[in-house]
Design an enzyme around this catalytic site. Sequence first.
Site, PDB file in Angstrom:
ATOM      1  N   ARG A 270       0.810  -1.224   0.000  1.00  0.00           N
ATOM      2  CA  ARG A 270       0.000   0.000   0.000  1.00  0.00           C
ATOM      3  C   ARG A 270       0.843   1.274   0.000  1.00  0.00           C
ATOM      4  O   ARG A 270       0.476   2.275  -0.612  1.00  0.00           O
ATOM      5  CB  ARG A 270      -0.883  -0.050   1.244  1.00  0.00           C
ATOM      6  CG  ARG A 270      -2.172   0.638   1.080  1.00  0.00           C
ATOM      7  CD  ARG A 270      -3.076   0.344   2.240  1.00  0.00           C
ATOM      8  NE  ARG A 270      -3.935  -0.792   1.997  1.00  0.00           N
ATOM      9  CZ  ARG A 270      -4.761  -1.294   2.906  1.00  0.00           C
ATOM     10  NH1 ARG A 270      -4.820  -0.754   4.110  1.00  0.00           N
ATOM     11  NH2 ARG A 270      -5.528  -2.315   2.621  1.00  0.00           N
ATOM     12  N   GLU A 352      -5.858  -0.372  16.837  1.00  0.00           N
ATOM     13  CA  GLU A 352      -5.032   0.612  16.128  1.00  0.00           C
ATOM     14  C   GLU A 352      -4.307   1.580  17.065  1.00  0.00           C
ATOM     15  O   GLU A 352      -3.230   2.076  16.734  1.00  0.00           O
ATOM     16  CB  GLU A 352      -5.903   1.390  15.134  1.00  0.00           C
ATOM     17  CG  GLU A 352      -5.077   2.256  14.188  1.00  0.00           C
ATOM     18  CD  GLU A 352      -5.906   2.979  13.151  1.00  0.00           C
ATOM     19  OE1 GLU A 352      -7.090   2.625  12.970  1.00  0.00           O
ATOM     20  OE2 GLU A 352      -5.368   3.916  12.533  1.00  0.00           O
TER      21      GLU A 352
END
Length: 484
Positions: A270, A352
């Site tokens: 990515r 996260e």
Amino acid sequence: MSKERVIIVGSGISGCMAALRLMQDYDVTIITKGQKEESNSMLAQGGVAAAVSKSDTPKKHFSDTFQAGCFHNKVRAVNQLVTCGPVVIQKLMEEGMTFDEKDGELSLGLEGAHRLPRILHIGGDQTGKFLTTFLQEKLTNINWQEQQMAIELIKQNDVAIGVHCLDMENQLHTYYGEHIILASGGLGQLFPVTTNAATISGDGLALAYRAGAKLTDMEFIQFHPTLLFLNGRCHGLISEAVRGEGATLVRTDGSAVMTNIHPMADLAPRDVVAATLFEEIETGNDIFLDIDAVAHFEERFPAITASLDAHQVPFRETKRIPVHPGAHFLMGGIRTDLHGKTNVPGLYAIGEVANAGVHGANRLASNSLLETLVFGEKVAEYIRTQETKPQNNPAIPLTSHAKAPHLPDKQLLQEKIWETLGITRKPEKITEFLHWIAAFDYANHTREAAEISHMLITAKLIAESALKRTESLGAHRILKGVMK
Ligand code: SIN
């Protein structure tokens, strides 16, 4: 005897998973800034990466995770992720979770930097929504506290014992517990262009920092290559799974963007794809996903189809979706061990907001939902080994700050963060930015002031880490040379 109290900040998958595994024996409260349905987990499209197919192994998943992470990952953390992942998934399936199937087998999608299809998905592109809802429906025995914005962690004798929160009217509420778990997500809203939910603005990171927790790798922020881009604005994610099904990135004239950039082309890691698109856009090119090769697009991606229709994108005729990169995921965060434990006793971090070391410098696609499930289990497993007597907590007041603080306008702050700490970074600009933010105060007497203050703290941590890492690595890309 009263039960030990667990306070979880955040209503996404990691917090819900921990709550599920603790609720029978503990007094569990989940505090959430918005409604319980507002989280990044709910928006996750791609799915959950796990080595569940016959042709796959945890070893292959380990190696793809490391390669995508530029070998900056922690071996033991990745090992735990890829080996516990299939076990956690199996258990969830036994508890009633169903993933999409094809011809009686799990249907596995492909995403960037995976050597083979290993992405379990639900409802096509609605994995996060279905998984979060499944877990929340099972939470029959917990105390939900919605619209409560956490503004300070409370410590006594250096141990985390509670959280001060503000409701929508800025009234103070305080929650005490023997175990405080931060599961509040990342920081997408620091940027003007993001896939993240409106509530995700670095709150947990700033709270932990103020409480003395160690944060690491803050410079590694993942930018997702493909957000829907219309009239200069972004409108949510177009999953990488679309490229996994055969879509390609093209310029206006139809030429392919990713050919000759990376051997995996459109399914390169990515960080590579996002940086390539950013460069193209900087030179004036518009970028599109060409979906002509995607079979049964509307069936496979019903939520994306609904979003395209809502925004009147004529993709059925043009076979194109206009896209732009935007902030997506923080690889760094609150340093934890393999059970979500931080350096502050009583304080845990999962999902996260945490950095256990699984993602390195660039997260492998769909490893984030797997992390939420595995570390949600692991923190619960650890808490169960502890015996902490429920305390009668003394009332500890909120630390007071200036009531008329000097704070920046939120939009201006977001724009400066994008310019300075976006996909490419210049050290001189970062130093300038640090001088600029040093002039502002900290305040948390209102939700608005607390949010901007949390954004300032989080941006400062990213900027300081970014300056320390003088060479590019993964999602941290330094542009050396003259300052514009
Ligand atoms: C996506 O669906 O492209 C996002 C999945 C992820 O962030 O891993």
